[in-house]
Design a protein around this motif. Structure first.
Motif, PDB file in Angstrom:
ATOM      1  N   LEU A  25       1.041  35.973  16.522  1.00 40.07           N
ATOM      2  CA  LEU A  25       1.722  34.720  16.828  1.00 40.07           C
ATOM      3  C   LEU A  25       2.188  34.684  18.281  1.00 40.07           C
ATOM      4  N   LEU A  26       2.623  35.821  18.800  1.00 38.22           N
ATOM      5  CA  LEU A  26       3.074  35.873  20.183  1.00 38.22           C
ATOM      6  C   LEU A  26       1.917  35.685  21.162  1.00 38.22           C
ATOM      7  N   ILE A  27       0.741  36.118  20.779  1.00 42.47           N
ATOM      8  CA  ILE A  27      -0.432  35.921  21.624  1.00 42.47           C
ATOM      9  C   ILE A  27      -0.731  34.431  21.768  1.00 42.47           C
ATOM     10  N   SER A  28      -0.467  33.670  20.715  1.00 46.76           N
ATOM     11  CA  SER A  28      -0.795  32.253  20.730  1.00 46.76           C
ATOM     12  C   SER A  28       0.350  31.377  21.236  1.00 46.76           C
ATOM     13  N   ALA A  29       1.360  31.951  21.874  1.00 43.61           N
ATOM     14  CA  ALA A  29       2.515  31.171  22.323  1.00 43.61           C
ATOM     15  C   ALA A  29       2.113  30.093  23.333  1.00 43.61           C
ATOM     16  N   GLY A  30       1.191  30.392  24.214  1.00 45.42           N
ATOM     17  CA  GLY A  30       0.755  29.401  25.197  1.00 45.42           C
ATOM     18  C   GLY A  30       0.062  28.214  24.571  1.00 45.42           C
ATOM     19  N   SER A  31      -0.783  28.465  23.589  1.00 43.53           N
ATOM     20  CA  SER A  31      -1.469  27.352  22.930  1.00 43.53           C
ATOM     21  C   SER A  31      -0.516  26.538  22.056  1.00 43.53           C
ATOM     22  N   ILE A  32       0.496  27.177  21.504  1.00 46.47           N
ATOM     23  CA  ILE A  32       1.496  26.439  20.726  1.00 46.47           C
ATOM     24  C   ILE A  32       2.265  25.494  21.630  1.00 46.47           C
ATOM     25  N   PHE A  33       2.681  25.996  22.799  1.00 44.31           N
ATOM     26  CA  PHE A  33       3.409  25.154  23.746  1.00 44.31           C
ATOM     27  C   PHE A  33       2.541  23.981  24.204  1.00 44.31           C
ATOM     28  N   THR A  34       1.289  24.255  24.551  1.00 47.13           N
ATOM     29  CA  THR A  34       0.387  23.214  25.031  1.00 47.13           C
ATOM     30  C   THR A  34       0.125  22.166  23.958  1.00 47.13           C
ATOM     31  N   SER A  35      -0.063  22.595  22.724  1.00 45.54           N
ATOM     32  CA  SER A  35      -0.339  21.638  21.654  1.00 45.54           C
ATOM     33  C   SER A  35       0.867  20.748  21.366  1.00 45.54           C
ATOM     34  N   MET A  36       2.079  21.287  21.477  1.00 44.09           N
ATOM     35  CA  MET A  36       3.268  20.457  21.279  1.00 44.09           C
ATOM     36  C   MET A  36       3.371  19.402  22.388  1.00 44.09           C
ATOM     37  N   LEU A  37       3.074  19.787  23.612  1.00 46.94           N
ATOM     38  CA  LEU A  37       3.139  18.851  24.730  1.00 46.94           C
ATOM     39  C   LEU A  37       2.080  17.760  24.598  1.00 46.94           C
ATOM     40  N   ILE A  38       0.862  18.128  24.258  1.00 48.36           N
ATOM     41  CA  ILE A  38      -0.213  17.149  24.100  1.00 48.36           C
ATOM     42  C   ILE A  38       0.071  16.220  22.921  1.00 48.36           C
ATOM     43  N   ALA A  39       0.615  16.767  21.831  1.00 46.48           N
ATOM     44  CA  ALA A  39       0.966  15.918  20.693  1.00 46.48           C
ATOM     45  C   ALA A  39       2.034  14.897  21.084  1.00 46.48           C
ATOM     46  N   GLY A  40       2.985  15.305  21.920  1.00 44.44           N
ATOM     47  CA  GLY A  40       3.989  14.359  22.409  1.00 44.44           C
ATOM     48  C   GLY A  40       3.361  13.250  23.232  1.00 44.44           C
ATOM     49  N   PHE A  41       2.404  13.597  24.102  1.00 49.10           N
ATOM     50  CA  PHE A  41       1.706  12.581  24.887  1.00 49.10           C
ATOM     51  C   PHE A  41       0.953  11.608  23.986  1.00 49.10           C
ATOM     52  N   ILE A  42       0.260  12.128  22.993  1.00 44.92           N
ATOM     53  CA  ILE A  42      -0.551  11.273  22.119  1.00 44.92           C
ATOM     54  C   ILE A  42       0.321  10.343  21.295  1.00 44.92           C
ATOM     55  N   VAL A  43       1.390  10.872  20.717  1.00 45.58           N
ATOM     56  CA  VAL A  43       2.284  10.032  19.907  1.00 45.58           C
ATOM     57  C   VAL A  43       2.935   8.960  20.785  1.00 45.58           C
ATOM     58  N   GLY A  44       3.368   9.340  21.970  1.00 45.58           N
ATOM     59  CA  GLY A  44       3.978   8.373  22.881  1.00 45.58           C
ATOM     60  C   GLY A  44       2.995   7.300  23.312  1.00 45.58           C
ATOM     61  N   TYR A  45       1.761   7.676  23.582  1.00 52.44           N
ATOM     62  CA  TYR A  45       0.743   6.699  23.967  1.00 52.44           C
ATOM     63  C   TYR A  45       0.465   5.719  22.833  1.00 52.44           C
ATOM     64  N   MET A  46       0.378   6.248  21.622  1.00 52.13           N
ATOM     65  CA  MET A  46       0.118   5.377  20.470  1.00 52.13           C
ATOM     66  C   MET A  46       1.288   4.416  20.231  1.00 52.13           C
ATOM     67  N   LEU A  47       2.519   4.902  20.377  1.00 58.75           N
ATOM     68  CA  LEU A  47       3.673   4.016  20.218  1.00 58.75           C
ATOM     69  C   LEU A  47       3.709   2.941  21.305  1.00 58.75           C
ATOM     70  N   ASP A  48       3.320   3.287  22.532  1.00 58.62           N
ATOM     71  CA  ASP A  48       3.238   2.283  23.590  1.00 58.62           C
ATOM     72  C   ASP A  48       2.170   1.238  23.287  1.00 58.62           C
ATOM     73  N   GLN A  49       1.071   1.651  22.707  1.00 58.32           N
ATOM     74  CA  GLN A  49       0.021   0.697  22.346  1.00 58.32           C
ATOM     75  C   GLN A  49       0.468  -0.222  21.206  1.00 58.32           C
ATOM     76  N   ILE A  50       1.183   0.329  20.229  1.00 56.76           N
ATOM     77  CA  ILE A  50       1.632  -0.465  19.079  1.00 56.76           C
ATOM     78  C   ILE A  50       2.673  -1.493  19.504  1.00 56.76           C
ATOM     79  N   PHE A  51       3.647  -1.067  20.301  1.00 56.31           N
ATOM     80  CA  PHE A  51       4.741  -1.958  20.675  1.00 56.31           C
ATOM     81  C   PHE A  51       4.505  -2.683  21.999  1.00 56.31           C
ATOM     82  N   ASP A  52       3.363  -2.445  22.634  1.00 53.39           N
ATOM     83  CA  ASP A  52       2.977  -3.086  23.889  1.00 53.39           C
ATOM     84  C   ASP A  52       4.079  -2.948  24.937  1.00 53.39           C
ATOM     85  N   THR A  53       4.443  -1.706  25.191  1.00 51.99           N
ATOM     86  CA  THR A  53       5.481  -1.417  26.174  1.00 51.99           C
ATOM     87  C   THR A  53       4.887  -0.634  27.332  1.00 51.99           C
TER      88      THR A  53
END
Length: 94
Positions: A25-53
């Motif tokens: 699990l410690l070996i994969s710490a970098g990919s865990i951090f990156t996936s959380m950041l990318i998931a935040g970008f994707i969710v935020g982008y989708m919410l901006d598209q839905i609410f047209d903001t």
């Protein structure tokens, strides 16, 4: 009820070393951090598209993904602090 009976918390011994699964699990710490950041970008982008903001949700979810990634990595690496020093290191400090 007798006085002998008391509710006690079971405290886990924090001086034992983490198992081999924790090392993977410690070996994969970098990919865990990156996936959380990318998931935040994707969710935020989708919410901006839905609410047209403008990128309000995009940036705020990215910050939340960054904070969540830091928390996940910190929880994983905190287990390294629990490893006791080896006996060889204790005897060689003369």
């Amino acid at each position: 009820m007798s006085d002998d009976y008391q509710h006690k918390k079971v405290v886990k011994n924090t001086t034992e070393a983490p198992g081999p699964a924790a090392n993977f699990l410690l070996i994969s710490a970098g990919s865990i951090f990156t996936s959380m950041l990318i998931a935040g970008f994707i969710v935020g982008y989708m919410l901006d598209q839905i609410f047209d903001t403008t990128p309000i949700f995009f940036l705020s979810c990215a910050v939340l993904g960054f904070i969540g990634g830091i928390q996940k990595v910190h929880a994983l690496t905190k287990r390294l602090d629990q490893v006791p020093p080896k006996k060889d290191e204790e005897t060689n400090n003369d």
